[in-house]
Motif scaffolding. Structure first.
Motif, PDB file in Angstrom:
ATOM      1  N   ARG A 244     -63.185  14.359 -43.268  1.00  0.00           N
ATOM      2  CA  ARG A 244     -62.738  14.172 -41.672  1.00  0.00           C
ATOM      3  C   ARG A 244     -61.888  13.076 -42.075  1.00  0.00           C
ATOM      4  NH1 ARG A 244     -65.598  17.349 -38.487  1.00  0.00           N
ATOM      5  NH2 ARG A 244     -67.932  17.699 -39.172  1.00  0.00           N
ATOM      6  N   ARG A 245     -62.068  12.346 -42.989  1.00  0.00           N
ATOM      7  CA  ARG A 245     -60.339  10.970 -42.768  1.00  0.00           C
ATOM      8  C   ARG A 245     -60.511  11.060 -44.503  1.00  0.00           C
ATOM      9  NH1 ARG A 245     -64.639   8.953 -39.317  1.00  0.00           N
ATOM     10  NH2 ARG A 245     -65.029   7.932 -40.589  1.00  0.00           N
ATOM     11  N   PRO A 246     -59.439  11.588 -44.739  1.00  0.00           N
ATOM     12  CA  PRO A 246     -59.531  11.718 -46.290  1.00  0.00           C
ATOM     13  C   PRO A 246     -58.285  10.595 -46.411  1.00  0.00           C
ATOM     14  CG  PRO A 246     -58.295  13.451 -44.994  1.00  0.00           C
ATOM     15  CD  PRO A 246     -58.757  12.990 -43.611  1.00  0.00           C
ATOM     16  N   GLY A 247     -57.578  10.182 -47.739  1.00  0.00           N
ATOM     17  CA  GLY A 247     -57.152   9.220 -47.811  1.00  0.00           C
ATOM     18  C   GLY A 247     -57.118   7.677 -48.101  1.00  0.00           C
ATOM     19  N   LEU A 248     -56.302   6.943 -48.783  1.00  0.00           N
ATOM     20  CA  LEU A 248     -56.003   6.372 -49.637  1.00  0.00           C
ATOM     21  C   LEU A 248     -57.283   4.370 -49.125  1.00  0.00           C
ATOM     22  CD1 LEU A 248     -55.397   5.092 -52.034  1.00  0.00           C
ATOM     23  CD2 LEU A 248     -53.856   3.996 -50.905  1.00  0.00           C
ATOM     24  N   TYR A 249     -59.113   4.600 -49.618  1.00  0.00           N
ATOM     25  CA  TYR A 249     -58.905   3.244 -49.416  1.00  0.00           C
ATOM     26  C   TYR A 249     -59.212   2.714 -50.067  1.00  0.00           C
ATOM     27  CZ  TYR A 249     -61.129   6.470 -45.749  1.00  0.00           C
ATOM     28  OH  TYR A 249     -61.058   7.156 -44.414  1.00  0.00           O
ATOM     29  N   GLU A 250     -59.442   0.234 -49.938  1.00  0.00           N
ATOM     30  CA  GLU A 250     -59.026  -0.023 -50.498  1.00  0.00           C
ATOM     31  C   GLU A 250     -61.033  -0.666 -50.401  1.00  0.00           C
ATOM     32  OE1 GLU A 250     -57.732  -4.551 -52.357  1.00  0.00           O
ATOM     33  OE2 GLU A 250     -57.107  -3.323 -50.724  1.00  0.00           O
ATOM     34  N   VAL A 251     -62.127  -0.877 -51.679  1.00  0.00           N
ATOM     35  CA  VAL A 251     -63.106  -1.310 -51.520  1.00  0.00           C
ATOM     36  C   VAL A 251     -63.695  -2.822 -52.401  1.00  0.00           C
ATOM     37  CG1 VAL A 251     -63.589   0.673 -50.847  1.00  0.00           C
ATOM     38  CG2 VAL A 251     -64.196   0.808 -52.489  1.00  0.00           C
ATOM     39  N   GLU A 252     -64.893  -2.153 -51.935  1.00  0.00           N
ATOM     40  CA  GLU A 252     -65.491  -3.637 -53.044  1.00  0.00           C
ATOM     41  C   GLU A 252     -66.476  -2.772 -54.204  1.00  0.00           C
ATOM     42  OE1 GLU A 252     -66.652  -7.701 -52.480  1.00  0.00           O
ATOM     43  OE2 GLU A 252     -66.334  -7.362 -50.221  1.00  0.00           O
ATOM     44  N   PHE A 253     -66.133  -3.447 -55.332  1.00  0.00           N
ATOM     45  CA  PHE A 253     -67.134  -2.328 -55.690  1.00  0.00           C
ATOM     46  C   PHE A 253     -68.785  -3.000 -55.227  1.00  0.00           C
ATOM     47  CE2 PHE A 253     -64.411  -2.441 -59.154  1.00  0.00           C
ATOM     48  CZ  PHE A 253     -63.599  -0.964 -59.066  1.00  0.00           C
ATOM     49  N   GLY A 254     -69.918  -1.803 -55.921  1.00  0.00           N
ATOM     50  CA  GLY A 254     -70.954  -2.360 -55.317  1.00  0.00           C
ATOM     51  C   GLY A 254     -71.124  -1.190 -54.480  1.00  0.00           C
ATOM     52  N   ILE A 255     -70.252  -0.769 -53.062  1.00  0.00           N
ATOM     53  CA  ILE A 255     -70.182  -0.356 -51.991  1.00  0.00           C
ATOM     54  C   ILE A 255     -70.646   1.229 -52.118  1.00  0.00           C
ATOM     55  CG2 ILE A 255     -67.956   1.325 -52.153  1.00  0.00           C
ATOM     56  CD1 ILE A 255     -67.551   1.093 -48.974  1.00  0.00           C
ATOM     57  N   PRO A 256     -71.831   1.440 -52.225  1.00  0.00           N
ATOM     58  CA  PRO A 256     -72.921   2.995 -52.609  1.00  0.00           C
ATOM     59  C   PRO A 256     -72.241   4.325 -52.516  1.00  0.00           C
ATOM     60  CG  PRO A 256     -73.804   1.547 -50.102  1.00  0.00           C
ATOM     61  CD  PRO A 256     -72.628   1.254 -50.923  1.00  0.00           C
TER      62      PRO A 256
END
Length: 404
Positions: A244-256
């Protein structure tokens, strides 16, 4: 684009509208890391990269500091730094936006790396399917030379690939830069000792390099505070159009993975989730029951999957497993360099085996997968075998019906 990490390492300039000129980049703090790096001894720079825990973002997850140290240790009159911008995984587009909208970050990072390892020449290898990135980088390189960032002691040239997926593998890419057939080189020797034109060469992915200025400015320890376990820092994820919300994301490692699917992506806009492909078609498929797995190199590998380059492709329950397998092996067959016989000749057989109405031979299928795993020189053939193994591990019931 959005950030779900405690620190914005990579997407800050993109979220602010981009920094395509040197003036924009410097107004937002760019250039400070390069100045700081030039005041540091090369050994100190390498120690900061090692302390950060930064690992390659192109797929393999190899420790970046170890690569830098290996190239720095080589005694040679000429060394190279190569940025691998051949972002060929279907569903991945993070490097594209970094190069289009924040090109000076990559240039600054390459100049820092060159100081650390003693390189005098740099190459950005860019896939030809990114014409806007080529224009942005070409303009940025000219500005960087005029400003004295690049020159006699270190300069960077832009080389365009010709659309071969296998050039994402570093030795095939180096052959392409040398205007040779883009096929995988046997190793040893390692490219840190004999790489481009048989000179010591540092090859890093674009996203890997773009983390370097932040690390130099804030310190390796600060970067290592982000992430978890043996996967430190942040990772860019490209979510495909089924979300529903495609795109580019910056996350921290460890996110489920569940948070990636449900919180970032907002779930699917059609049907129920059938499978998740993270890190490209060679990284395997994961079923919904494993969505509580944290995003991490070892954690994904334990399931027969991979972080890879960070493309996240969701498949809905209206797509059959046979369709997915056919498309993956069609891609694998088309993109094989032809060097290894099981990869070149075996993958088209598997592709045809999963076409509608095809006769499927389970014994032959397993023999071909075994040959891919045992005899392929590079991750293309081995990755296709790993993809197949993930199906037997996580989708055994539906796979069995394909051969019924």
């Amino acid at each position: 684009m959005a950030v779900q990490a405690r620190q914005t390492v990579l997407l800050g300039n993109l979220l602010a509208g981009g920094a395509r000129t040197l003036e924009q980049y410097c107004k937002r703090g760019g250039g400070g890391a390069l100045a700081r790096a030039h005041s540091m001894a090369p050994e100190s720079l390498i120690e900061q990269i090692e302390a950060s825990g930064l690992r390659g973002r192109g797929g393999a997850g190899f420790p970046t500091g170890r690569k830098w140290r290996a190239v720095a240790a080589e005694a040679a009159s000429q060394k190279f730094v190569v940025a691998n911008g051949d972002e060929g995984d279907p569903g991945a587009f993070s490097d594209r936006f970094l190069m289009e909208d924040d090109p000076f970050r990559l240039i600054e990072a390459m100049a820092i790396a060159a100081h650390a390892v003693g390189a005098s020449r740099g190459v950005i290898y860019l896939r030809k399917e990114y014409p806007a990135a080529a224009q942005s980088l070409d303009s940025a390189l000219r500005e960087a030379r005029s400003a004295g960032w690049l020159g006699d002691s270190f300069d960077i040239e832009l080389t365009l690939g010709q659309g071969s997926y296998i050039c994402g593998e570093e030795t095939a890419m180096l052959n392409s830069i040398e205007e040779r057939r883009p096929e995988v080189r046997p190793r040893p020797p390692q490219i840190t000792a004999q790489g481009l034109f048989r000179k010591p060469t540092l090859v890093n992915n674009v996203e890997t390099l773009c983390a370097v200025p932040w690390i130099v400015e804030h310190g390796g320890a600060a970067y290592a505070e982000l992430g978890f376990s043996h996967s430190r820092g942040t990772k860019l994820l490209s979510l495909n159009s089924l979300f529903r919300r495609p795109g580019l994301y910056e996350v921290e490692f460890g996110i489920p993975l569940r948070s990636v699917v449900e919180d970032l992506g907002g779930g699917l806009h059609r049907g129920q989730l059938k499978a998740l492909m993270v890190g490209g078609p060679l990284a395997g498929l994961l079923p919904p029951r494993l969505l509580d797995t944290p995003l991490g190199h070892e954690e994904m590998q334990a399931l027969g999957a991979a972080v890879g380059h960070g493309g996240v492709i969701a498949f809905a329950d209206d797509t059959s497993l046979a369709e997915i397998v056919e498309q993956v092996f069609r891609f694998g067959a088309y993109e094989s360099c032809g060097k290894c016989t099981p990869c070149h000749l075996g993958t088209p057989v598997i592709e045809r085996m999963f076409a509608d109405g095809a006769r499927r031979d389970l014994a032959r299928y397993r023999d071909l997968i075994h040959a891919l795993a045992a005899t392929s020189l590079c991750g293309h053939g081995r990755g296709l075998a790993e993809f197949a193994h993930s199906l037997e591990r996580h989708f055994a019931g539906e796979l069995a019906t394909c051969f019924a």
